[in-house]
Design a protein around this motif. Sequence first.
Motif, PDB file in Angstrom:
ATOM      1  N   ALA A   6     102.155  75.830  93.270  1.00 41.80           N
ATOM      2  CA  ALA A   6     103.212  74.893  92.775  1.00 41.80           C
ATOM      3  C   ALA A   6     104.520  75.052  93.017  1.00 41.80           C
ATOM      4  O   ALA A   6     105.229  74.151  93.568  1.00 41.80           O
ATOM      5  N   LEU A   7     104.841  76.608  93.218  1.00 38.53           N
ATOM      6  CA  LEU A   7     106.154  76.787  93.438  1.00 38.53           C
ATOM      7  C   LEU A   7     106.377  76.366  95.238  1.00 38.53           C
ATOM      8  O   LEU A   7     107.459  75.668  95.339  1.00 38.53           O
ATOM      9  N   LEU A   8     105.802  76.658  96.002  1.00 42.19           N
ATOM     10  CA  LEU A   8     105.877  76.774  97.261  1.00 42.19           C
ATOM     11  C   LEU A   8     105.763  74.933  97.713  1.00 42.19           C
ATOM     12  O   LEU A   8     106.493  74.640  98.500  1.00 42.19           O
ATOM     13  N   HIS A   9     104.853  74.540  96.806  1.00 45.58           N
ATOM     14  CA  HIS A   9     104.939  72.919  97.164  1.00 45.58           C
ATOM     15  C   HIS A   9     105.998  72.215  96.714  1.00 45.58           C
ATOM     16  O   HIS A   9     106.669  71.436  97.359  1.00 45.58           O
ATOM     17  N   ALA A  10     106.599  72.624  95.613  1.00 44.16           N
ATOM     18  CA  ALA A  10     107.922  71.919  95.090  1.00 44.16           C
ATOM     19  C   ALA A  10     109.148  72.398  96.122  1.00 44.16           C
ATOM     20  O   ALA A  10     109.829  71.323  96.221  1.00 44.16           O
ATOM     21  N   THR A  11     109.013  73.518  96.807  1.00 43.75           N
ATOM     22  CA  THR A  11     110.271  73.901  97.547  1.00 43.75           C
ATOM     23  C   THR A  11     109.903  73.088  98.815  1.00 43.75           C
ATOM     24  O   THR A  11     111.098  72.540  99.310  1.00 43.75           O
ATOM     25  N   ARG A  12     109.000  72.859  99.529  1.00 38.63           N
ATOM     26  CA  ARG A  12     108.623  72.139 100.764  1.00 38.63           C
ATOM     27  C   ARG A  12     108.932  70.680 100.311  1.00 38.63           C
ATOM     28  O   ARG A  12     109.745  70.212 101.280  1.00 38.63           O
ATOM     29  N   THR A  13     108.610  70.144  99.320  1.00 35.84           N
ATOM     30  CA  THR A  13     109.005  68.816  99.102  1.00 35.84           C
ATOM     31  C   THR A  13     110.411  68.646  98.833  1.00 35.84           C
ATOM     32  O   THR A  13     110.964  67.613  99.645  1.00 35.84           O
ATOM     33  N   ALA A  14     110.917  69.649  98.078  1.00 37.33           N
ATOM     34  CA  ALA A  14     112.670  69.346  98.112  1.00 37.33           C
ATOM     35  C   ALA A  14     113.354  69.392  99.554  1.00 37.33           C
ATOM     36  O   ALA A  14     114.255  68.959  99.835  1.00 37.33           O
ATOM     37  N   LEU A  15     112.778  70.406 100.468  1.00 36.85           N
ATOM     38  CA  LEU A  15     113.474  70.592 101.816  1.00 36.85           C
ATOM     39  C   LEU A  15     113.289  69.347 102.574  1.00 36.85           C
ATOM     40  O   LEU A  15     114.256  69.081 103.369  1.00 36.85           O
ATOM     41  N   LYS A  16     112.009  68.883 102.526  1.00 34.19           N
ATOM     42  CA  LYS A  16     111.750  67.688 103.315  1.00 34.19           C
ATOM     43  C   LYS A  16     112.740  66.380 102.734  1.00 34.19           C
ATOM     44  O   LYS A  16     113.292  65.698 103.389  1.00 34.19           O
ATOM     45  N   TYR A  17     112.732  66.408 101.614  1.00 31.33           N
ATOM     46  CA  TYR A  17     113.700  65.304 101.053  1.00 31.33           C
ATOM     47  C   TYR A  17     115.039  65.687 101.411  1.00 31.33           C
ATOM     48  O   TYR A  17     115.704  64.675 101.785  1.00 31.33           O
ATOM     49  N   LYS A  18     115.638  66.581 101.539  1.00 34.63           N
ATOM     50  CA  LYS A  18     116.841  67.052 101.744  1.00 34.63           C
ATOM     51  C   LYS A  18     116.987  66.658 103.288  1.00 34.63           C
ATOM     52  O   LYS A  18     118.390  66.071 103.644  1.00 34.63           O
ATOM     53  N   THR A  19     116.145  67.013 104.294  1.00 28.97           N
ATOM     54  CA  THR A  19     116.240  66.657 105.511  1.00 28.97           C
ATOM     55  C   THR A  19     116.269  65.374 105.729  1.00 28.97           C
ATOM     56  O   THR A  19     117.434  64.975 106.575  1.00 28.97           O
ATOM     57  N   VAL A  20     115.312  64.360 105.262  1.00 27.96           N
ATOM     58  CA  VAL A  20     115.609  63.172 105.417  1.00 27.96           C
ATOM     59  C   VAL A  20     116.866  62.547 104.981  1.00 27.96           C
ATOM     60  O   VAL A  20     117.527  61.607 105.623  1.00 27.96           O
ATOM     61  N   ASN A  21     117.463  63.101 103.740  1.00 27.15           N
ATOM     62  CA  ASN A  21     118.718  62.273 103.281  1.00 27.15           C
ATOM     63  C   ASN A  21     120.019  62.755 104.430  1.00 27.15           C
ATOM     64  O   ASN A  21     120.729  61.890 104.534  1.00 27.15           O
ATOM     65  N   GLU A  22     119.802  63.984 104.622  1.00 27.51           N
ATOM     66  CA  GLU A  22     120.796  64.567 105.711  1.00 27.51           C
ATOM     67  C   GLU A  22     120.904  63.598 106.947  1.00 27.51           C
ATOM     68  O   GLU A  22     121.772  63.337 107.674  1.00 27.51           O
ATOM     69  N   GLU A  23     119.420  63.268 107.523  1.00 23.36           N
ATOM     70  CA  GLU A  23     119.214  62.465 108.668  1.00 23.36           C
ATOM     71  C   GLU A  23     119.856  61.182 108.546  1.00 23.36           C
ATOM     72  O   GLU A  23     120.679  60.413 109.216  1.00 23.36           O
ATOM     73  N   LYS A  24     119.693  60.515 107.201  1.00 19.88           N
ATOM     74  CA  LYS A  24     120.234  59.264 106.887  1.00 19.88           C
ATOM     75  C   LYS A  24     121.715  59.196 106.840  1.00 19.88           C
ATOM     76  O   LYS A  24     122.576  58.185 107.406  1.00 19.88           O
ATOM     77  N   GLU A  25     122.220  60.226 106.335  1.00 20.01           N
ATOM     78  CA  GLU A  25     123.754  60.669 106.191  1.00 20.01           C
ATOM     79  C   GLU A  25     124.245  60.659 107.552  1.00 20.01           C
ATOM     80  O   GLU A  25     125.335  59.952 107.812  1.00 20.01           O
ATOM     81  N   ARG A  26     123.711  61.382 108.259  1.00 17.85           N
ATOM     82  CA  ARG A  26     124.162  61.444 109.837  1.00 17.85           C
ATOM     83  C   ARG A  26     124.149  60.079 110.468  1.00 17.85           C
ATOM     84  O   ARG A  26     125.333  59.523 111.149  1.00 17.85           O
ATOM     85  N   TYR A  27     123.216  59.345 110.235  1.00 20.37           N
ATOM     86  CA  TYR A  27     123.060  58.002 110.921  1.00 20.37           C
ATOM     87  C   TYR A  27     124.198  57.165 110.402  1.00 20.37           C
ATOM     88  O   TYR A  27     124.824  56.335 111.003  1.00 20.37           O
ATOM     89  N   GLU A  51     114.358  88.052  83.820  1.00 20.64           N
ATOM     90  CA  GLU A  51     114.105  89.062  85.069  1.00 20.64           C
ATOM     91  C   GLU A  51     112.697  88.895  85.592  1.00 20.64           C
ATOM     92  O   GLU A  51     112.658  88.779  86.901  1.00 20.64           O
ATOM     93  N   SER A  52     111.488  89.087  84.806  1.00 18.16           N
ATOM     94  CA  SER A  52     110.131  88.821  85.325  1.00 18.16           C
ATOM     95  C   SER A  52     109.874  87.322  86.140  1.00 18.16           C
ATOM     96  O   SER A  52     109.499  87.387  87.169  1.00 18.16           O
ATOM     97  N   ILE A  53     110.617  86.291  85.757  1.00 13.45           N
ATOM     98  CA  ILE A  53     110.715  84.959  86.315  1.00 13.45           C
ATOM     99  C   ILE A  53     111.253  85.128  87.644  1.00 13.45           C
ATOM    100  O   ILE A  53     110.934  84.522  88.684  1.00 13.45           O
ATOM    101  N   ARG A  54     112.550  85.756  87.772  1.00 13.70           N
ATOM    102  CA  ARG A  54     113.242  85.666  88.742  1.00 13.70           C
ATOM    103  C   ARG A  54     112.717  86.583  89.867  1.00 13.70           C
ATOM    104  O   ARG A  54     112.464  86.206  90.894  1.00 13.70           O
ATOM    105  N   PHE A  55     112.023  87.873  89.342  1.00  8.57           N
ATOM    106  CA  PHE A  55     111.260  88.794  90.230  1.00  8.57           C
ATOM    107  C   PHE A  55     110.134  87.812  91.111  1.00  8.57           C
ATOM    108  O   PHE A  55     109.862  88.032  92.089  1.00  8.57           O
ATOM    109  N   THR A  56     109.477  87.071  90.189  1.00  6.54           N
ATOM    110  CA  THR A  56     107.956  86.614  90.638  1.00  6.54           C
ATOM    111  C   THR A  56     108.604  85.527  91.616  1.00  6.54           C
ATOM    112  O   THR A  56     107.939  85.291  92.741  1.00  6.54           O
ATOM    113  N   PHE A  57     109.516  84.663  91.191  1.00  5.41           N
ATOM    114  CA  PHE A  57     109.805  83.288  91.933  1.00  5.41           C
ATOM    115  C   PHE A  57     110.141  84.003  93.456  1.00  5.41           C
ATOM    116  O   PHE A  57     109.958  83.587  94.490  1.00  5.41           O
TER     117      PHE A  57
END
Length: 219
Positions: free
Chosen positions: A109-130, A12-18
């Motif tokens: 570290a948590l926010l950096h991982a989140t931003r990197t993952a979101l950027k990766y998802k956006t790029v992949n979705e653009e490639k899929e749309r193309y 629970e403490s991890i869920r709360f902190t994240f």
Amino acid sequence: MSARILIIDDEESIRFTFERFLRTAGYIVTTAGSFSEALARINEMSFEVVFADIILGDGTGIDILREIKARGLSCPVIMVTGDPGVETAGESIRLGAFDYIPKPINQDALLHATRTALKYKTVNEEKERYRINLEAIFRSVRDAIITVDRESVVIELNETAMTMCGYSRDDIGKPFDSLPRFAVGDARRFFGRPSRVEPLSRQTVSSAAPTRVQERSSA
């Protein structure tokens, strides 16, 4: 719209902190404390990023990863564990995890991982749309279309290009300039006059650009 993040951890403490870190950064956060609860959340809504602890009470984060991949969901999955091991990390990456991070995890570290993952998802979705748009073009036009990357290497060609120009699937991966030019005699069979292969405008969301055979008036 803010990205929706799913946090799966039996502590629970991890869920709360994240959740606190991510909400402060403006993300929409949902939490789950078990494998079964995580599946229920995934059934209810879609997520842009998933953080999953390796060890859960009624399953594992690896099981969550397998389920997400089996459903064809595009959200990056970041594995989290307090006992990192080469075997576990290797398995998660092999199964398609976006990243693997050990506890404890600080806010940066948590926010950096989140931003990197979101950027990766956006790029992949653009490639899929193309890709989908390109496939629609290939199916709907009667021109011979050849797509090349920024280095003019062939990455795709349609059936008309193979029939009209004598190319084949084996030509994919070759430099466009190395392909035999469309012969005048062959062109006359289709158009009654010479034709040529010309690049189309490169105004696309991807680095690939279509090329097609166009008619040319004879002198």
